[in-house]
Design a protein around this motif. Structure first.
Motif, PDB file in Angstrom:
ATOM      1  N   PRO A   1     -38.711  -5.272  30.409  1.00 50.80           N
ATOM      2  CA  PRO A   1     -38.629  -6.661  30.874  1.00 50.80           C
ATOM      3  C   PRO A   1     -39.942  -7.035  31.568  1.00 50.80           C
TER       4      PRO A   1
ATOM      5  N   ARG B   1     -41.887  -6.614  36.030  1.00 54.61           N
ATOM      6  CA  ARG B   1     -41.164  -5.618  36.807  1.00 54.61           C
ATOM      7  C   ARG B   1     -42.145  -4.576  37.352  1.00 54.61           C
TER       8      ARG B   1
ATOM      9  N   PHE C   1     -46.684  -6.205  29.521  1.00 49.85           N
ATOM     10  CA  PHE C   1     -45.468  -6.708  30.155  1.00 49.85           C
ATOM     11  C   PHE C   1     -45.717  -7.357  31.519  1.00 49.85           C
TER      12      PHE C   1
ATOM     13  N   SER D   1     -46.528  -5.900  34.142  1.00 55.93           N
ATOM     14  CA  SER D   1     -45.878  -5.059  35.141  1.00 55.93           C
ATOM     15  C   SER D   1     -46.767  -4.909  36.368  1.00 55.93           C
TER      16      SER D   1
ATOM     17  N   ASP E   1     -38.797  -0.122  39.032  1.00 57.91           N
ATOM     18  CA  ASP E   1     -37.822  -0.408  37.975  1.00 57.91           C
ATOM     19  C   ASP E   1     -37.898   0.643  36.871  1.00 57.91           C
TER      20      ASP E   1
END
Length: 204
Positions: A56, A59, A79, A81, A126
């Motif tokens: 996702p 995160r 992502f 992240s 995460d």
């Protein structure tokens, strides 16, 4: 695809080879003590896995035993992240920074051995990722204990890539029994093929 004779680009991430002038300059005055001397192949296994099973967006990711940091940088770029890259050897971080710079990325770093990763860092992540971190027999117990601590802390997902060395497979077997882990075969192709596994734990 090659971008220069000393650079490559795969999975949307540019990276320098150990032969790149910038890396060779770093090596002259900054020798890594713990095998942080090149881009290790299992990072590409992890990138291939993540290209098929995306994280996702936005995160937090903890990359343990990061080395030159390709897997963490991929998560940052692909992502968005928030990545913390940790390694027991601070000498790897200038190489990681060089790789980050050519991708216009930023990434946080911490000097942590597997046994020193704080519980709050595990709880805040995460996803925990790692690649090529279990290559000696005496590393297996530390890697297993790191995974056990991450599960206990509530880290939601754990992904560890390896070409299939016996110590890693021993850890995987224990995790399958204790944490309902799955061992996923993966093949990645860069300038050469990479074959191995991703150990996956979903800690719902």
């Amino acid at each position: 695809m090659p971008t220069t004779s000393h650079q490559r680009e795969h999975y949307g991430l540019r990276y320098m080879m150990a032969s790149a002038p910038a890396m060779r300059r770093l090596k002259r005055g900054n020798n890594s003590r713990l095998h942080g001397s090149k881009n290790w192949g299992a990072a590409f296994l992890l990138m291939e896995y993540l290209s098929q099973h995306p994280l996702p967006p936005n995160r937090s990711v903890l990359d343990v035993g990061c080395g030159w940091g390709l897997a963490g940088l991929y998560c940052r770029k692909r992502f968005n992240s928030a990545v913390t890259a940790s390694d027991a050897d601070p000498a790897v971080f200038p190489y990681l920074q060089a790789q980050a710079d050519i991708n216009d990325l930023t990434i946080d770093t911490e000097v942590w051995r597997f046994t020193d990763v704080p519980g709050d860092a595990l709880a805040a992540a995460d996803t925990l990722i790692a690649s090529d971190i279990c290559f000696w027999d005496d590393m297996a117990e530390e890697v297993y204990q790191l995974i056990a601590r991450a599960v206990e802390a509530g880290c939601g997902r754990i992904l560890i890539a390896d070409p299939g060395r016996p110590p890693f497979l021993a850890v995987a077997e224990a995790c399958i029994e204790d944490f309902y882990a799955e061992l996923v075969p993966v093949r990645a192709y860069t300038s050469r093929p990479h074959r191995g596994y991703v150990l996956r734990i979903e800690n719902a």
